[in-house]
Scaffold this motif. Structure first.
Motif, PDB file in Angstrom:
ATOM      1  N   SER A 117       0.825  -1.201   0.000  1.00 56.58           N
ATOM      2  CA  SER A 117       0.000   0.000   0.000  1.00 56.58           C
ATOM      3  C   SER A 117       0.863   1.256   0.000  1.00 56.58           C
ATOM      4  O   SER A 117       1.993   1.245   0.494  1.00 56.58           O
ATOM      5  CB  SER A 117      -0.901   0.026   1.243  1.00 56.58           C
ATOM      6  N   LEU A 118       0.311   2.301  -0.549  1.00 60.04           N
ATOM      7  CA  LEU A 118       0.895   3.631  -0.489  1.00 60.04           C
ATOM      8  C   LEU A 118      -0.232   4.647  -0.345  1.00 60.04           C
ATOM      9  O   LEU A 118      -1.348   4.411  -0.814  1.00 60.04           O
ATOM     10  CB  LEU A 118       1.696   3.967  -1.753  1.00 60.04           C
ATOM     11  N   ARG A 119       0.089   5.763   0.284  1.00 60.04           N
ATOM     12  CA  ARG A 119      -0.864   6.865   0.371  1.00 60.04           C
ATOM     13  C   ARG A 119      -0.215   8.098  -0.239  1.00 60.04           C
ATOM     14  O   ARG A 119       0.779   8.610   0.272  1.00 60.04           O
ATOM     15  CB  ARG A 119      -1.256   7.124   1.823  1.00 60.04           C
ATOM     16  N   ASN A 170      -4.241   0.449  -2.214  1.00 58.87           N
ATOM     17  CA  ASN A 170      -4.031  -0.847  -1.573  1.00 58.87           C
ATOM     18  C   ASN A 170      -3.915  -1.942  -2.616  1.00 58.87           C
ATOM     19  O   ASN A 170      -4.310  -1.765  -3.770  1.00 58.87           O
ATOM     20  CB  ASN A 170      -5.193  -1.158  -0.626  1.00 58.87           C
ATOM     21  N   ARG A 171      -3.373  -3.082  -2.192  1.00 59.83           N
ATOM     22  CA  ARG A 171      -3.229  -4.249  -3.079  1.00 59.83           C
ATOM     23  C   ARG A 171      -2.601  -3.829  -4.405  1.00 59.83           C
ATOM     24  O   ARG A 171      -3.112  -4.134  -5.484  1.00 59.83           O
ATOM     25  CB  ARG A 171      -4.561  -4.945  -3.279  1.00 59.83           C
ATOM     26  N   LEU A 172      -1.485  -3.133  -4.302  1.00 58.92           N
ATOM     27  CA  LEU A 172      -0.836  -2.610  -5.499  1.00 58.92           C
ATOM     28  C   LEU A 172      -0.276  -3.727  -6.365  1.00 58.92           C
ATOM     29  O   LEU A 172       0.164  -4.774  -5.864  1.00 58.92           O
ATOM     30  CB  LEU A 172       0.260  -1.628  -5.104  1.00 58.92           C
ATOM     31  N   LYS A 173      -0.293  -3.466  -7.661  1.00 59.31           N
ATOM     32  CA  LYS A 173       0.173  -4.433  -8.653  1.00 59.31           C
ATOM     33  C   LYS A 173       1.292  -3.793  -9.472  1.00 59.31           C
ATOM     34  O   LYS A 173       1.358  -2.566  -9.574  1.00 59.31           O
ATOM     35  CB  LYS A 173      -0.967  -4.801  -9.595  1.00 59.31           C
ATOM     36  N   PRO A 174       2.134  -4.584 -10.089  1.00 60.12           N
ATOM     37  CA  PRO A 174       3.193  -3.997 -10.932  1.00 60.12           C
ATOM     38  C   PRO A 174       2.641  -3.073 -12.008  1.00 60.12           C
ATOM     39  O   PRO A 174       3.289  -2.076 -12.357  1.00 60.12           O
ATOM     40  CB  PRO A 174       3.863  -5.231 -11.544  1.00 60.12           C
ATOM     41  N   GLU A 175       1.460  -3.350 -12.506  1.00 63.59           N
ATOM     42  CA  GLU A 175       0.872  -2.485 -13.551  1.00 63.59           C
ATOM     43  C   GLU A 175       0.407  -1.136 -13.009  1.00 63.59           C
ATOM     44  O   GLU A 175       0.014  -0.258 -13.780  1.00 63.59           O
ATOM     45  CB  GLU A 175      -0.282  -3.190 -14.270  1.00 63.59           C
ATOM     46  N   ASP A 176       0.461  -0.952 -11.701  1.00 63.68           N
ATOM     47  CA  ASP A 176       0.174   0.360 -11.120  1.00 63.68           C
ATOM     48  C   ASP A 176       1.402   1.262 -11.137  1.00 63.68           C
ATOM     49  O   ASP A 176       1.316   2.440 -10.766  1.00 63.68           O
ATOM     50  CB  ASP A 176      -0.308   0.215  -9.672  1.00 63.68           C
TER      51      ASP A 176
END
Length: 120
Positions: free
Chosen positions: A17-19, A81-87
């Motif tokens: 996650s990142l904010r 949340n639940r970050l993916k490489p495509e993010d």
């Protein structure tokens, strides 16, 4: 001087996650629709989420279950949340005086962007 400044990007692992935060100076943030856009390497910039002055929100379908946009008197935030490489990409916040949440209309103010990298 009108300025938008993003912060909160970084390197995170798959599923993390990142904010992101977007702070404004030189104009009244709460009078503007604020949107988050992103640009992945080699791709065009795309909308992610936006929030109107009245608090209405909009998300791209692929992100609505994972991202949450919010605002207060200080800034606009994007909880991811639940970050993916495509993010992975550079995330920009942008401000528009049009009080409607849309990625299609003109945004007068742009930040410099913050890099988000999601490793697999």
């Amino acid at each position: 001087q009108v300025q938008l400044v993003e912060s909160g990007g970084g390197l995170v692992q798959f599923g993390g996650s990142l904010r992101l935060s977007c702070a404004a100076s030189g104009f009244i943030l709460n009078d503007h629709t604020i949107a988050w856009f992103r640009q992945a390497p080699g791709k065009e910039r795309e909308g992610v989420s936006c929030i109107s002055p009245g608090g209405k929100t909009m998300y791209v379908d692929s992100m609505k279950e994972r991202f949450t946009i919010s605002r207060d008197n200080v800034g606009v935030y994007l909880q991811m949340n639940r970050l993916k490489p495509e993010d992975t990409g550079i995330y920009y916040c942008a401000g528009s005086r049009i009080a409607l949440c849309s990625f299609e209309h003109r945004y007068e103010h742009w930040g410099q962007g913050t890099q988000v990298t999601v490793s697999s």
